[in-house]
Design a protein around this motif. Structure first.
Motif, PDB file in Angstrom:
ATOM      1  N   THR A 190       0.733  -1.114   0.215  1.00 64.04           N
ATOM      2  CA  THR A 190       0.120   0.088  -0.021  1.00 64.04           C
ATOM      3  C   THR A 190       0.800   1.063  -0.176  1.00 64.04           C
ATOM      4  O   THR A 190       0.736   2.255  -0.876  1.00 64.04           O
ATOM      5  CB  THR A 190      -0.691   0.113   1.085  1.00 64.04           C
ATOM      6  N   TYR A 191       2.045   1.091   1.288  1.00 58.32           N
ATOM      7  CA  TYR A 191       2.378   2.420   0.831  1.00 58.32           C
ATOM      8  C   TYR A 191       3.081   2.503  -0.555  1.00 58.32           C
ATOM      9  O   TYR A 191       3.929   3.882  -0.414  1.00 58.32           O
ATOM     10  CB  TYR A 191       3.504   2.264   2.421  1.00 58.32           C
ATOM     11  N   LYS A 247       2.766   1.778  -3.297  1.00 50.80           N
ATOM     12  CA  LYS A 247       2.014   2.175  -4.189  1.00 50.80           C
ATOM     13  C   LYS A 247       2.117   3.830  -4.465  1.00 50.80           C
ATOM     14  O   LYS A 247       1.511   4.410  -5.956  1.00 50.80           O
ATOM     15  CB  LYS A 247       0.374   0.658  -4.083  1.00 50.80           C
ATOM     16  N   LYS A 248       1.236   3.956  -3.108  1.00 52.68           N
ATOM     17  CA  LYS A 248       1.546   5.899  -2.754  1.00 52.68           C
ATOM     18  C   LYS A 248       2.592   5.774  -3.305  1.00 52.68           C
ATOM     19  O   LYS A 248       2.496   7.270  -3.827  1.00 52.68           O
ATOM     20  CB  LYS A 248       0.909   5.973  -1.151  1.00 52.68           C
ATOM     21  N   MET A 249       3.842   5.927  -3.075  1.00 56.09           N
ATOM     22  CA  MET A 249       4.695   6.441  -3.363  1.00 56.09           C
ATOM     23  C   MET A 249       5.357   6.208  -5.674  1.00 56.09           C
ATOM     24  O   MET A 249       5.567   6.694  -5.008  1.00 56.09           O
ATOM     25  CB  MET A 249       6.193   5.709  -2.608  1.00 56.09           C
ATOM     26  N   GLU A 282       2.506   6.275  -7.231  1.00 52.59           N
ATOM     27  CA  GLU A 282       1.713   7.573  -7.916  1.00 52.59           C
ATOM     28  C   GLU A 282       2.852   8.553  -7.763  1.00 52.59           C
ATOM     29  O   GLU A 282       2.644   9.518  -9.054  1.00 52.59           O
ATOM     30  CB  GLU A 282       0.991   7.181  -6.673  1.00 52.59           C
TER      31      GLU A 282
END
Length: 184
Positions: free
Chosen positions: A46-47, A49-51, A53
């Motif tokens: 999850t982390y 995936k945010k990075m 972006e």
């Protein structure tokens, strides 16, 4: 007046038992910690995936999540192993404050066991790390918690205190690494 100690005090059975139970608890807790891989990896994914972006984010999110999860488990395991082994060595050498710190750590693990088991049995722990552990990892967690209870009891045994007091007196006489202080 106290009689000078010619030899270093020998560790009583309670200290040997505490050492064995601490080692058993540590091994079982490390095995149980490995069972949290899927949860740690999901959080890392999850982390990552945010990075990803962002402009300088990782190219391969799946690989990044796996690396972060494995490194997290390895680093945390090494820290726990070194910390626990260091405290156990200090207790074996007769350092009083290490006894209290190691007993406190063992008691915290024992209380976590009780809370985890009650939470799982009564359904109070959704979202908790113990609820996400697979069954194969809960068994060593329970065994490690039980060993931690025994370790805390052995560390707080009166014979252990007598050994630490005798070790402090031995050091006060000019023997051992701590020649000036009591370090109780």
């Amino acid at each position: 007046m106290t009689v000078p100690l010619a030899t270093r005090p020998t560790a009583p059975e309670s200290v040997r038992t505490a050492g064995q139970l601490v080692a058993i608890a540590l091994v079982f807790e490390l095995i149980a910690f490995a069972g949290s891989y899927s949860t740690i990896r999901a959080d890392a994914f999850t982390y990552a995936k945010k990075m990803a972006e962002g402009p300088n984010g990782p190219q391969n999110v799946d690989q990044m999540a796996t690396i972060v999860a494995v490194l997290s488990i390895v680093i945390a395991s090494v820290v726990a192993l070194v910390f626990t082994a260091g405290l156990l060595w200090l207790v074996w050498r007769g350092i009083g404050w290490a006894r209290f710190l190691l007993a406190w750590v063992a008691a915290v693990i024992a209380v976590m066991l009780v809370i985890d088991v009650l939470g799982l049995l009564l359904g109070f722990s959704p979202g908790d790390g113990a609820a996400d552990l697979p069954t194969w990892a809960m068994i060593p967690r329970i065994l490690g918690g039980v060993a931690a209870m025994g370790a805390a009891a052995a560390l707080l045994h009166p014979d252990t205190k007598k050994f630490l007091d005798a070790s402090a007196a031995y050091r006060r006489e000019g023997h051992g690494p701590h020649q000036r202080g009591d370090s109780r």
